[in-house]
Design an enzyme around this catalytic site. Structure first.
Site: not given
Length: 509
Positions: A79, A167, A169
């Site tokens: 990002c 993202h 994660e």
């Protein structure tokens, strides 16, 4: 440690989640603020740049010097990190014309690219940015797009730099774990050797070297962190570990005797100290929650110091500090605004003259439980809900009295035992009861009552940073409410807290 991964934190709310996902791959990683890159990078085999709330175009945005990393270590820029690499290397980042936040689908994935091995077009990703990469950096090669984001992923030819605007994660990125594994294992060649067994072996060896024949005192709480820390230390130094379990009068019903019994079969040298009267006196007429915490903390230090002095030639104090506490104390913006004092952070009073050893300081909570299981600690103990250091004092709103403690202990016992009876305990991350500083009118038999109100609270979470209230069965709540009102003298009304964190906290104080 070898084969480590360095995560540079630019202030993203998801940075800890990146670390947790990497650890789930059995790979050791450390989080460092972007402005505090380790002097030596020899132990690291890969670097991940986190997201950030800043715009890379802003004057006050994080602008670190990556010259020691760029082109020398494999890098995954997430990002803000992806935008940072583009912005300062011949690309351009501009405000997005549309809102790039939330779920999206990868509509194009370049063929034969290692970063996207076993990931198909159409996979869901999670976006969270207001800027977009309009032009790739020099030698940039587009790897993936969404219908709205042309440069959703790219790599820089010849530099082992991979960048993604989404993202990986977060839970909503379906193949996020696969992407991280592709980068770390297949591209960077990091070994997946971070296991509970390896941690136990290396930590015990390190503790032996660090402590030698020194004596260590540890304040046991009966919880997961202090218990796992105690067993690790016991493996390293045996009889030189002195455990002290203090009853502050604010524990759950029968917890002092129950916990001492639980430790009997674990081979630990444990001394129980009943200081309940001392703590209740220290709390007399105090209603402010932060002042309560400080009064309890001061009383604990005094009691603990008295007991520690009875151990001759003690050199160390052991604490169950875990990694989220460490990260918070060295965050990008410095220590965060104090929401509440933490029992393991802030150092020791000068008069204690003890060095601190923290064997769990690099573990997340779920890792602590796995390490405990590896060492054979009972599943029931490892599965215990977190319990606040100040105990029931911060679940009694207003001033503390022995009678209020008694009432709340009885209510809490009915609630927790009920969760176990209904097989709900292990589905809840944390649960407890709160005694409110209000009374309500009720009817029992033909008599009017004017008694206390209690609130029940049950949340689900992974680390306590965020939490959702648990939708407990109505039948369970009905039975629990009836038992409390019928069996606990002084209570005539029960309510259930359905607030999530944020905006509410898990505890009421």
């Amino acid at each position: 440690m070898q084969n480590n991964v360095l995560i540079l934190d630019f202030g993203s709310q998801y940075t800890q989640l990146i670390a947790r996902r990497v650890r789930e791959l059995n790979i050791y990683c450390e989080i460092h603020p972007y402005h505090n890159i380790p002097e030596s990078l020899e132990e690291f085999k890969a670097v991940i740049l986190s997201g950030s709330p800043f715009s890379v175009r802003a004057e006050d945005a994080p602008h670190p010097d990556l010259s020691r990393i760029k082109g020398k270590l494999p890098m995954l820029a997430v990002c803000y990190g992806a935008q940072y690499i583009a912005h300062f290397n011949g690309g351009s980042v501009e405000p997005s014309n549309i809102r790039e936040y939330g779920r999206a689908k990868l509509s194009m994935i370049k063929a034969d690219e290692s970063l996207f091995d076993n990931i198909q077009e159409g996979t869901q990703v999670w976006m969270s940015h207001s800027d977009t990469i309009a032009k790739l950096p020099e030698n940039g090669i587009r790897l993936a797009s969404t219908p709205d984001v042309m440069n959703a992923a790219y790599r820089v030819e010849g530099e082992q730099i991979y960048a993604i605007q989404f993202h990986p994660e977060v839970y909503h990125t379906t193949d996020g774990k696969q992407l991280l594994e592709n980068f770390l294992v297949h591209i960077a060649g990091v070994e997946q050797s971070w296991t509970p067994a390896a941690f136990v072996d290396t930590t015990v060896d390190a503790l032996k070297e660090q402590l030698g024949d020194d004596k260590v005192v540890l304040g046991l709480s009966g919880g997961v962190d202090s218990t796992v820390a105690a067993i690790l230390l016991h493996k390293a130094i045996g009889k030189n570990l002195y455990c002290i379990f203090v009853n502050n009068g604010l524990l759950r019903k029968n917890e002092f005797s129950d916990v001492l019994s639980q430790y009997k079969d674990m081979g630990l040298n444990v001394k129980g100290v009943d200081a309940s009267v001392r703590f209740l006196e220290a709390l007399k007429d105090i209603s402010d929650p932060e002042l309560k915490r400080k009064a309890i903390g001061n009383a604990f230090i005094e009691v603990f110091d008295d007991e520690a002095h009875q151990v001759q030639d003690v050199d160390w104090l052991a604490q169950g500090t875990i990694y989220p506490d460490v990260i918070e104390s060295v965050s990008v913006n410095g220590p965060s605004v104090t929401i509440k004092s933490h029992h393991n952070v802030g150092g020791l009073p000068d008069f204690m003259k003890l060095k601190v050893v923290e064997p769990l300081r690099m573990l997340f909570k779920d890792e602590v439980r796995r390490v405990g299981a590896e060492m054979g600690i009972d599943k029931k103990l490892l599965g215990r809900h977190p319990f606040p250091g100040p105990g029931l004092a911060i679940r009694i709103l207003g001033d503390i009295t022995a009678e209020k403690v008694r009432i709340l202990q009885e209510v809490d016992a009915i609630f927790i035992n009920g969760l176990r009876k209904w097989n709900l305990y292990d589905k809840v991350w944390q649960a407890g009861a709160i005694l409110l500083p209000v009374q309500s009118v009720g009817v029992m038999g033909d008599e009017r009552t004017y008694e206390k109100v209690v609130a029940l609270r049950a949340v689900e979470s992974t680390d306590g940073m965020t939490a959702d209230w648990v939708n407990l069965p109505y039948e369970f709540l009905q039975e629990t409410s009836n038992h409390i009102i019928n069996r606990v003298k002084g209570v005539n009304r029960v309510v259930y807290d359905i607030s999530s964190k944020p905006p509410a906290t898990i505890e009421w104080e």
